[in-house]
Design an enzyme around this catalytic site. Structure first.
Site, PDB file in Angstrom:
ATOM      1  N   LYS A  85       0.823  -1.208   0.000  1.00 55.36           N
ATOM      2  CA  LYS A  85       0.000   0.000   0.000  1.00 55.36           C
ATOM      3  C   LYS A  85       0.864   1.267   0.000  1.00 55.36           C
ATOM      4  O   LYS A  85       0.743   2.099   0.899  1.00 55.36           O
ATOM      5  CB  LYS A  85      -0.935  -0.001   1.209  1.00 55.36           C
ATOM      6  CG  LYS A  85      -2.064   1.047   1.118  1.00 55.36           C
ATOM      7  CD  LYS A  85      -2.814   1.117   2.440  1.00 55.36           C
ATOM      8  CE  LYS A  85      -3.852   2.226   2.409  1.00 55.36           C
ATOM      9  NZ  LYS A  85      -4.453   2.475   3.733  1.00 55.36           N
TER      10      LYS A  85
ATOM     11  N   HIS B 199       3.986   6.973   9.786  1.00 56.96           N
ATOM     12  CA  HIS B 199       3.346   8.252   9.497  1.00 56.96           C
ATOM     13  C   HIS B 199       2.014   8.357  10.239  1.00 56.96           C
ATOM     14  O   HIS B 199       1.470   7.369  10.739  1.00 56.96           O
ATOM     15  CB  HIS B 199       3.112   8.435   7.990  1.00 56.96           C
ATOM     16  CG  HIS B 199       2.177   7.429   7.389  1.00 56.96           C
ATOM     17  ND1 HIS B 199       2.579   6.153   7.049  1.00 56.96           N
ATOM     18  CD2 HIS B 199       0.863   7.493   7.063  1.00 56.96           C
ATOM     19  CE1 HIS B 199       1.561   5.492   6.536  1.00 56.96           C
ATOM     20  NE2 HIS B 199       0.497   6.279   6.543  1.00 56.96           N
TER      21      HIS B 199
END
Length: 305
Positions: free
Chosen positions: A88, A229
């Site tokens: 992803k 993140h």
């Protein structure tokens, strides 16, 4: 979140009732030539990307996305948590001023926080903190190993201890703010905001490890596999490989897989500005900007007339 794509968890509905297929995924399966020969053959007749619009008012989870090898392994072991076997990589393009945490800070910045935020040091532990402090002159492997140890100690710290230290930090920063002291050296405003949104969550401490990246409209962040993140606030369009595999470790009530996250992360520190992914303007058309990441699954074009 607004999803546009053919992932089973968010397959776009077709509004034209004359079309027998009710979703985009089913329509593509019935008309695979619509993808073009190259895409159809490379991605086994599936739409290779998922496109989203996000409007973020509350910080999203501390997370990373697995590479294809790990995605296949996690999907085979825990299909209810990791719903597909795809990687992803993703790109977020800001529509408004946008804030996110992305990648590990330069070591000297993390060391500075370890020396000025005693609550953080208490969770990381003296041995790990000193190892990172000594790693500055070492080779990159030594730096990454020391960083891995510090971050893992933080994320795997005992819940009672992490809650105690977080409460101490919040009390100290709140008191200093009330006294008019400058809390920017401890990222006081951001820490208090994250804690207000996710009270008691040790993920609040990750802001001392990860770069705070601010994007202006039109600027982008690209996140490859294993890149830690969290999106904090703002509106963006997001494009990614067609996957919903997310390994989370904080700032969320959803399932946490701290062990997998700490093992998979890329522990290479880099400054925040290096995380901003610039578009290129087309030589043929001044209205066309291209966001072309180093993956085959997607490219985003911005057309501005």
């Amino acid at each position: 979140q607004l999803w546009m794509g053919a992932h089973p968890r968010g397959d776009a509905l077709i509004g034209d009732h004359r079309v027998p297929q009710r979703t985009l995924g089913r329509w593509i399966a019935a008309h695979p030539s619509c993808l073009g020969t190259k895409v159809k053959d490379t991605f086994q007749g599936r739409l290779p990307f998922l496109f989203k619009v996000l409007s973020i008012n509350t910080a999203l989870s501390i997370q990373a996305h697995p590479n294809k090898e790990l995605a296949a392994k996690l999907h085979a072991q825990f299909p209810e948590r990791y719903p597909d076997a795809n990687h992803k990589p993703e790109m977020a393009i800001a529509l408004t001023p946008f804030e996110g945490l992305c990648g590990f800070r330069p070591v000297e910045e993390i060391v500075s926080f370890l020396q000025t935020v005693p609550e953080l040091r208490a969770l990381v532990g003296e041995v790990a903190a000193q190892q990172l402090e000594r790693s500055g002159s070492q080779d990159p492997r030594g730096v990454s190993a020391a960083l891995r140890l510090c971050f893992t100690r933080l994320m795997k710290s005992q819940e009672e201890l992490s809650l105690q230290q977080l409460n101490l930090l919040v009390e100290r920063l709140s008191r200093e703010a009330a006294e008019g002291k400058d809390g920017s050296g401890s990222l006081g405003d951001l820490l208090l905001r994250l804690h207000a949104q996710h009270p008691g969550d040790r993920g609040c401490f990750t802001l001392y490890f990860l770069n705070l990246v601010r994007l202006q409209p039109g600027e982008a962040m690209f996140l490859g596999a294993n890149e830690p993140h969290a999106y904090l606030r703002g509106d963006c369009v997001e494009c990614m490989a067609c996957s919903d595999n997310t390994v989370r470790a904080g700032l969320t009530p959803k399932f946490l897989d701290v062990l997998t996250l700490c093992e998979m992360l890329n522990y290479t520190p880099a400054p925040g500005p290096s995380k901003i992914f610039p578009p290129t303007q087309s030589h043929l058309d001044p209205c066309l900007y291209l966001y072309d990441p180093p993956v085959p699954d997607f490219t985003v074009m911005k057309i501005e007339v």
